[in-house]
Design a protein around this motif. Structure first.
Motif, mmCIF file in Angstrom:
data_model
loop_
_atom_site.group_PDB
_atom_site.id
_atom_site.type_symbol
_atom_site.label_atom_id
_atom_site.label_comp_id
_atom_site.label_asym_id
_atom_site.label_seq_id
_atom_site.Cartn_x
_atom_site.Cartn_y
_atom_site.Cartn_z
ATOM 1 N N GLN A 1 0.833 -1.207 0.000
ATOM 2 C CA GLN A 1 0.000 0.000 0.000
ATOM 3 C C GLN A 1 0.866 1.255 0.000
ATOM 4 O OE1 GLN A 1 -2.221 -0.948 3.565
ATOM 5 N NE2 GLN A 1 -4.018 -1.609 2.402
ATOM 6 N N PHE A 2 1.956 1.206 0.745
ATOM 7 C CA PHE A 2 2.866 2.346 0.799
ATOM 8 C C PHE A 2 3.501 2.603 -0.572
ATOM 9 C CE2 PHE A 2 7.284 3.819 1.303
ATOM 10 C CZ PHE A 2 7.046 5.082 1.841
ATOM 11 N N VAL A 3 3.995 1.552 -1.217
ATOM 12 C CA VAL A 3 4.610 1.697 -2.539
ATOM 13 C C VAL A 3 3.598 2.249 -3.547
ATOM 14 C CG1 VAL A 3 5.628 0.447 -4.481
ATOM 15 C CG2 VAL A 3 6.330 -0.104 -2.153
ATOM 16 N N ALA A 4 2.370 1.745 -3.486
ATOM 17 C CA ALA A 4 1.320 2.220 -4.387
ATOM 18 C C ALA A 4 1.026 3.698 -4.144
ATOM 19 C CB ALA A 4 0.050 1.386 -4.186
ATOM 20 N N GLU A 5 1.064 4.116 -2.894
ATOM 21 C CA GLU A 5 0.800 5.527 -2.570
ATOM 22 C C GLU A 5 1.920 6.426 -3.086
ATOM 23 O OE1 GLU A 5 -1.410 8.604 -1.552
ATOM 24 O OE2 GLU A 5 -2.092 6.533 -1.165
ATOM 25 N N VAL A 6 3.170 5.965 -2.988
ATOM 26 C CA VAL A 6 4.297 6.735 -3.523
ATOM 27 C C VAL A 6 4.129 6.923 -5.027
ATOM 28 C CG1 VAL A 6 6.781 6.731 -3.966
ATOM 29 C CG2 VAL A 6 5.926 6.025 -1.724
ATOM 30 N N ARG A 7 3.775 5.860 -5.720
ATOM 31 C CA ARG A 7 3.592 5.956 -7.174
ATOM 32 C C ARG A 7 2.418 6.864 -7.529
ATOM 33 N NH1 ARG A 7 4.705 -0.495 -8.072
ATOM 34 N NH2 ARG A 7 6.987 -0.332 -8.113
ATOM 35 N N VAL B 1 4.195 9.431 2.630
ATOM 36 C CA VAL B 1 4.430 9.089 4.039
ATOM 37 C C VAL B 1 3.337 9.684 4.918
ATOM 38 C CG1 VAL B 1 5.967 9.490 6.009
ATOM 39 C CG2 VAL B 1 6.914 8.767 3.815
ATOM 40 N N ASP B 2 3.006 10.948 4.692
ATOM 41 C CA ASP B 2 1.968 11.608 5.496
ATOM 42 C C ASP B 2 0.604 10.947 5.311
ATOM 43 O OD1 ASP B 2 3.818 13.389 6.492
ATOM 44 O OD2 ASP B 2 3.351 14.976 5.043
ATOM 45 N N VAL B 3 0.279 10.609 4.070
ATOM 46 C CA VAL B 3 -1.001 9.960 3.799
ATOM 47 C C VAL B 3 -1.070 8.599 4.494
ATOM 48 C CG1 VAL B 3 -2.388 8.854 1.994
ATOM 49 C CG2 VAL B 3 -1.453 11.143 1.620
ATOM 50 N N CYS B 4 0.016 7.838 4.405
ATOM 51 C CA CYS B 4 0.025 6.499 5.011
ATOM 52 C C CYS B 4 -0.070 6.570 6.532
ATOM 53 C CB CYS B 4 1.280 5.738 4.585
ATOM 54 S SG CYS B 4 1.225 5.172 2.863
ATOM 55 N N ILE B 5 0.562 7.557 7.132
ATOM 56 C CA ILE B 5 0.456 7.718 8.587
ATOM 57 C C ILE B 5 -0.995 8.000 8.969
ATOM 58 C CG2 ILE B 5 1.054 9.235 10.511
ATOM 59 C CD1 ILE B 5 3.852 9.514 9.269
ATOM 60 N N LYS B 6 -1.647 8.867 8.212
ATOM 61 C CA LYS B 6 -3.046 9.183 8.493
ATOM 62 C C LYS B 6 -3.951 7.966 8.314
ATOM 63 C CE LYS B 6 -2.687 14.069 7.208
ATOM 64 N NZ LYS B 6 -3.073 15.129 6.217
ATOM 65 N N LYS B 7 -3.592 7.098 7.354
ATOM 66 C CA LYS B 7 -4.402 5.912 7.079
ATOM 67 C C LYS B 7 -3.981 4.704 7.913
ATOM 68 C CE LYS B 7 -5.645 7.079 2.286
ATOM 69 N NZ LYS B 7 -5.573 6.602 0.866
ATOM 70 N N ASP B 8 -3.050 4.912 8.836
ATOM 71 C CA ASP B 8 -2.564 3.834 9.705
ATOM 72 C C ASP B 8 -1.881 2.724 8.908
ATOM 73 O OD1 ASP B 8 -2.069 2.825 12.197
ATOM 74 O OD2 ASP B 8 -3.925 1.678 12.314
ATOM 75 N N ILE B 9 -1.135 3.126 7.872
ATOM 76 C CA ILE B 9 -0.362 2.193 7.048
ATOM 77 C C ILE B 9 1.103 2.314 7.443
ATOM 78 C CG2 ILE B 9 0.379 1.632 4.700
ATOM 79 C CD1 ILE B 9 -2.295 2.833 3.728
ATOM 80 N N PHE C 1 6.105 2.540 12.247
ATOM 81 C CA PHE C 1 7.439 2.543 11.637
ATOM 82 C C PHE C 1 7.727 3.888 10.974
ATOM 83 C CE2 PHE C 1 10.210 1.869 7.966
ATOM 84 C CZ PHE C 1 11.316 1.280 8.578
ATOM 85 N N LEU C 2 6.759 4.434 10.258
ATOM 86 C CA LEU C 2 6.960 5.704 9.563
ATOM 87 C C LEU C 2 7.138 6.852 10.539
ATOM 88 C CD1 LEU C 2 4.385 5.334 6.633
ATOM 89 C CD2 LEU C 2 6.879 5.104 6.524
ATOM 90 N N LEU C 3 6.414 6.841 11.637
ATOM 91 C CA LEU C 3 6.562 7.895 12.642
ATOM 92 C C LEU C 3 7.954 7.855 13.279
ATOM 93 C CD1 LEU C 3 3.081 7.810 14.425
ATOM 94 C CD2 LEU C 3 4.006 9.685 13.044
ATOM 95 N N GLU C 4 8.470 6.668 13.513
ATOM 96 C CA GLU C 4 9.759 6.520 14.172
ATOM 97 C C GLU C 4 10.932 6.770 13.223
ATOM 98 O OE1 GLU C 4 9.917 2.667 15.918
ATOM 99 O OE2 GLU C 4 8.362 3.094 17.415
ATOM 100 N N ASN C 5 10.703 6.574 11.924
ATOM 101 C CA ASN C 5 11.825 6.630 10.970
ATOM 102 C C ASN C 5 11.507 7.510 9.763
ATOM 103 O OD1 ASN C 5 13.579 4.195 12.096
ATOM 104 N ND2 ASN C 5 11.456 3.502 12.029
#
Length: 244
Positions: free
Chosen positions: A128-134, A150-158, A162-166
């Protein structure tokens, strides 16, 4: 799979489960030479399991059964499952080759292999993350697209934790790995290949990767022979030492 975003920087994985020897690799650009490479990996692993005494013994030396898998998430269309065969590279074709090695290609792009994704939540979120980047890359320049994704995935709990920490590391790493323009190029000219090799050496050294892992990554990403990868490593390592 905990460091899903860093899959392309991780070492190729191999391990034994109940006398089955499994080899895994992740690729965003499918390499048709994977059966040959896995054959070399297999020979190396088998050599670690044996001694000269056992090889020349009249007792059968039992071997772990090998399996070869590539997880693919590139943009070139592939079915959910496909197979690469070592015999495809043989100049003289035989109906039943005396030596065969088959590599299973598993498409882990979003929308493929639903059963596998449901069984591995981190893999599903990585897809899902890779698809969102594309998706964001169609609207924004590369780095901005990654930040947006990254911001969208954090909001969607994807991959949220891990994204918040790194976050910074992820953005830097994906920016290095994901080049929307480069994905559209099929052939790299020599000058472009050298520039790519230099970037790989620099970034991998920043992440503290070993010489062997950097050389292997050069081989994988640039589809070049080991000698060329070693030459690139030596050349740009020396440049980095001089600049420091």
């Amino acid at each position: 799979m905990e460091n899903a975003v860093y899959l392309s920087l991780q070492n190729d994985l191999s391990f034994v489960v109940d006398f089955d020897l499994w080899f895994f690799e992740h690729q965003s650009t499918l390499n048709p030479n994977m059966p040959y490479r896995f054959l070399l990996y297999l020979a190396s692993e088998y050599s670690k399991m044996s001694t000269d005494d056992l090889l020349y013994s009249n007792k059968l030396q039992m071997l772990d059964t090998p399996h070869f898998v590539v997880f693919y998430n590139g943009t070139d269309p592939l079915p959910e499952y496909s197979t690469l065969k070592l015999s495809s590279a043989y100049r003289n074709k035989e109906e039943i080759p005396q030596l065969e090695l088959q590599v299973q290609i598993i498409n882990i792009n979003l929308g493929f292999n639903a059963e596998l994704m449901d069984a591995c939540q981190i893999l599903k979120e990585y897809a899902q993350f890779v698809a969102e980047v594309r998706k964001q890359a169609k609207v924004y320049p590369n780095r901005q697209a990654i930040v947006q994704a990254v911001d969208v995935c954090i909001k969607k709990d994807i991959l949220k934790e891990f994204l918040l920490e790194n976050k910074k590391e992820v953005i830097d790493m994906v920016f290095f790995e994901y080049d929307a323009e480069a994905e559209k190029r099929v052939i790299y000219r020599d000058g472009v290949e050298e520039g790519r090799a230099k970037s790989i050496v620099q970034l991998c050294k920043t992440f503290g990767m070993s010489k062997e892992d950097i050389i292997q990554k050069l081989e994988n990403d640039l589809s070049i022979p080991p000698k060329a990868a070693i030459d690139y490593y030596e050349k740009y390592s020396k440049e980095l030492e001089i600049s420091c």
